[in-house]
Design an enzyme around this catalytic site. Structure first.
Site, PDB file in Angstrom:
ATOM      1  N   SER A   1       0.950  -1.314   0.145  1.00 31.50           N
ATOM      2  CA  SER A   1      -0.014   0.071  -0.047  1.00 31.50           C
ATOM      3  C   SER A   1       0.878   1.458  -0.051  1.00 31.50           C
ATOM      4  O   SER A   1       2.104   1.253   0.227  1.00 31.50           O
ATOM      5  CB  SER A   1      -0.914   0.116   1.198  1.00 31.50           C
ATOM      6  OG  SER A   1      -0.017   0.167   2.527  1.00 31.50           O
ATOM      7  N   HIS A   2       0.333   2.392   0.074  1.00 30.37           N
ATOM      8  CA  HIS A   2       0.957   3.624  -0.293  1.00 30.37           C
ATOM      9  C   HIS A   2       1.758   3.848   1.022  1.00 30.37           C
ATOM     10  O   HIS A   2       2.691   4.217   1.097  1.00 30.37           O
ATOM     11  CB  HIS A   2      -0.180   4.878  -0.286  1.00 30.37           C
ATOM     12  CG  HIS A   2       0.421   6.163  -0.243  1.00 30.37           C
ATOM     13  ND1 HIS A   2       0.908   6.856  -1.472  1.00 30.37           N
ATOM     14  CD2 HIS A   2       0.455   6.887   0.936  1.00 30.37           C
ATOM     15  CE1 HIS A   2       1.139   8.082  -0.699  1.00 30.37           C
ATOM     16  NE2 HIS A   2       1.016   8.205   0.565  1.00 30.37           N
TER      17      HIS A   2
END
Length: 702
Positions: free
Chosen positions: A290-291
């Protein structure tokens, strides 16, 4: 209790069929919710369920009269409470088949009570199809059985938590208002909804899940921690507790800080000053790719998820407010120890203050008028690093080097300067450009995050007010035609709709003006005002599965082992803010794929064959800085979302197919790495409905 049930039964006999009366009377006569053994308790639980099922069938008949429905609901509430009391009493139950049965029956009742909750129905369908064999440890052996049960339990736990929160939101304010009117003690008001939920299936499900968790982790040989962003050296900081990281991502911590956090969605920025984030439970944890996870690894911030509630509760109790040192161990666990708090360095504080003053005195201006001499649109053969970012350029360089069986989508790009060219065009120069210059003129290095948020909203509104220059539309059509002629198939041109395309292009440009890149680039020492944005225009492949690969395992740093994650449908559920874990695997060169986790995502996004407009800024691929997720990519048509039913997914149910596909995907990753002269790669791709593998993006792995 049994007396309540007897009274309710006697009151309802006139509307109940004889068979249901017999079942209910048998429950009244079985001696309440006490039991002599776990088998005795389980047997009582099953008898209650049988009666509830019969009543549920009657309740769901369209011709059931309101007075009958009322009696059935009173009876069912009493039975549900008895089931919940039984579950609470069977605290020593650790047998998977019995726990599996209990969860199946509780889910069935929950579906009957909440028929509009579609995800509960999807979970029940998966549980019914897959859990019995897994509970017997016959699903490809004990390890895969435990991993699949674990994935389904994680999803169930997350959804039950959401439903409990919904009940709190709906009932809490009303209970507080009514309680205050009658002068009820505050403590009674505060725990009212908790006590209501305690007698429901939601709490019973939660207890069953808690009992299964340690059993499954033992069978699957899972450590109590998952290292999302491990660190080689010990980290020290003040230990603080927070509910959600989303609420504090813009905060600046003046001293090094370790957070023990509730929900971390994966979209957040790691706050300045934070050296470690420990997530309390798997159901609240971000994806590995994920980011937030990429940011943490990039900045050397520890990010780990705890799978054992007792451990996270102990950390909160023992270390809140203390100075701690955390060490990551080779076996995938970590240690937390209290340490003496270091003395502050006055000289460093003065230097930091001087740096902040110099930044506040610096005036900057964002480029809104320099077109950089660009064309409206460029083809892959015209791309270079002066015109586009590495997202576009890497694909253009990669395509001719890949084996024939690995495909890339057709594409063109709007180069750096194209947004400025559109702003200075006569259709936008008066009504948009002048106002945008005024708005962004207020944005300086000293601007607070709160003030920047208001400025960005104004800027985005102005970008969306832009008109598409006719020359841009004509250039897009011309370049798409040439790409189609080169490939012998005009796929891009057939998908081009000027109105939808323009709205998507503006969406990408507008994502320049947002708080996340502002905060993230400042942390990287990069000026927000130096940003420029290209837009990669690709065909959106109709994906059966989407994947992300790291050709060097990001946790072990083993150059001969690839790590990957895969989801059904489009990859936005993998890299965006979608709860749950992806199917994850690792593979060493010359060996077979090794499954790490099954998918526990709630949603799958299914694409339509259309165009996607991907952000490709000069801030996304700074050396040593993974900028993935800073800016938006926009589809010309919205995805169609639906709740996943994993028992219908061959990647889950067919081991031979799964191993074969994961091996193909891993070999694709190494082929991409080879095409970039052996440099480790961070790769996004998909498998289409015809089982063809596409690479949609590749960049150097941080």
């Amino acid at each position: 209790d049994a007396l309540d049930l007897q009274l309710a039964l006697d009151h309802a006999r006139s509307v109940l069929p004889g068979d249901i009366q017999g079942k209910l009377q048998g429950i009244c006569d079985m001696g309440g919710t006490g039991f002599n053994s776990l088998d005795d308790g389980h047997g009582k639980f099953m008898r209650i369920f049988d009666a509830r099922q019969s009543m549920l069938a009657m309740l769901n008949k369209k011709d059931t009269q309101p007075n009958v429905i009322k009696e059935l609901l009173v009876l069912d509430f009493t039975l549900e409470t008895q089931q919940s009391v039984l579950i609470q009493g069977m605290s020593e139950e650790k047998r998977l088949p019995q726990l599996m049965d209990q969860l199946k029956l509780l889910l069935t009742s929950l579906v009957g009570h909440m028929p509009t909750e579609d995800e509960i129905q999807a979970i029940l369908a998966d549980w019914t199809a897959l859990a019995p064999e897994c509970a017997q440890q016959k699903w490809n052996g004990s390890v895969e059985s435990a991993l699949l049960l674990k994935a389904m339990c994680d999803r169930m736990s997350r959804v039950v938590g959401e439903l409990s929160d919904k009940c709190q939101t709906l009932m809490g304010p009303k209970a507080a208002f009514l309680g205050e009117q009658i002068g009820a003690p505050k403590r009674n008001i505060d725990i009212f909804v908790d006590e209501v939920l305690r007698g429901t299936s939601l709490i019973a499900i939660s207890l069953c899940l808690q009992r299964m968790e340690p059993v499954l982790r033992g069978l699957a040989h899972l450590p109590p921690w998952q290292m999302i962003s491990p660190v080689d050296k010990p980290v020290q900081g003040e230990f603080k507790l927070i509910d959600k990281m989303m609420h504090i991502q813009d905060k600046i911590f003046e001293t090094p800080t370790v957070l023990l956090s509730g929900a971390v969605s994966g979209e957040e920025e790691v706050p300045d000053g934070v050296v470690g984030v420990l997530v309390r439970s798997a159901k609240e944890a971000p994806d590995i790719l994920s980011h937030c996870a990429v940011r943490a690894r990039n900045f050397g911030v520890l990010l780990a998820t705890c799978f054992d509630p007792a451990i996270s509760e102990g950390l909160a109790k023992d270390f809140e407010g203390k100075w701690v040192e955390i060490r990551c161990k080779a076996d995938g666990t970590l240690t937390v120890e209290a340490k003496p708090r270091p003395q502050g360095d006055a000289a460093k504080a003065q230097a930091a203050e001087a740096d902040a003053k110099r930044a506040a005195d610096t005036k900057v201006k964002m480029n809104l008028t320099d077109t950089l001499g660009c064309n409206w649109v460029v083809r892959p053969d015209e791309m270079d690093k002066q015109k586009v970012g590495s997202k576009s350029l890497n694909l253009a360089l990669l395509q001719p080097k890949l084996p024939q069986e690995i495909l890339t989508p057709q594409a063109v790009a709007l180069p750096y300067g194209c947004m400025q060219k559109a702003l200075t065009d006569k259709v936008n120069s008066e009504k948009v450009l002048k106002k945008l210059e005024q708005v962004l003129g207020r944005l300086q290095p000293s601007t607070s995050n709160d003030e920047a948020q208001f400025i960005f909203q104004e800027a985005q509104d102005l970008i969306y007010a832009m008109t598409m220059p006719e020359a841009l539309k004509e250039s897009l059509l011309e370049q798409m035609t040439k790409v189609g002629a080169r490939d012998g198939e005009e796929r891009l041109k057939k998908l081009f709709n000027p109105r939808d395309a323009w709205q998507a292009i503006k969406g990408v440009w507008a994502s320049l003006f947002a708080l996340r890149p502002w905060v993230s680039l400042a942390k990287a020492g990069r000026s927000f005002h130096d940003l420029n944005m290209a837009v990669l225009v690709q065909e959106l492949v109709e994906a059966k599965y989407a994947f992300v690969l790291h050709t060097v395992n990001p946790f072990t740093h083993d150059k001969d082992e690839l790590y990957g994650e895969l989801v059904a449908g489009r990859g936005e559920t993998l890299v965006g803010n979608f709860p749950g874990r992806a199917l994850s695997f690792a593979m060493r060169r010359g060996e077979e794929p090794r499954l790490i986790s099954f998918v526990s995502k709630s949603v799958a996004l299914h694409t339509q064959h259309c165009l996607i407009f991907r952000s490709d800024s000069n801030g996304e691929d700074l050396e040593g800085f993974a900028g993935a997720g800073l800016f938006e990519s926009v589809c010309a048509e919205e995805d169609k979302g639906g709740f996943q039913r994993v028992h219908r997914m061959p990647i889950v149910t067919d081991k031979a197919y799964r191993q074969s596909l994961l091996k193909r995907i891993a070999e694709t990753g190494w082929a991409v790495e080879k095409a970039f002269d052996g440099a480790p790669q961070d790769i996004e791709g998909c498998v289409d409905v015809n089982e063809r593998v596409f690479i949609v993006q590749s960049r150097p792995q941080v």
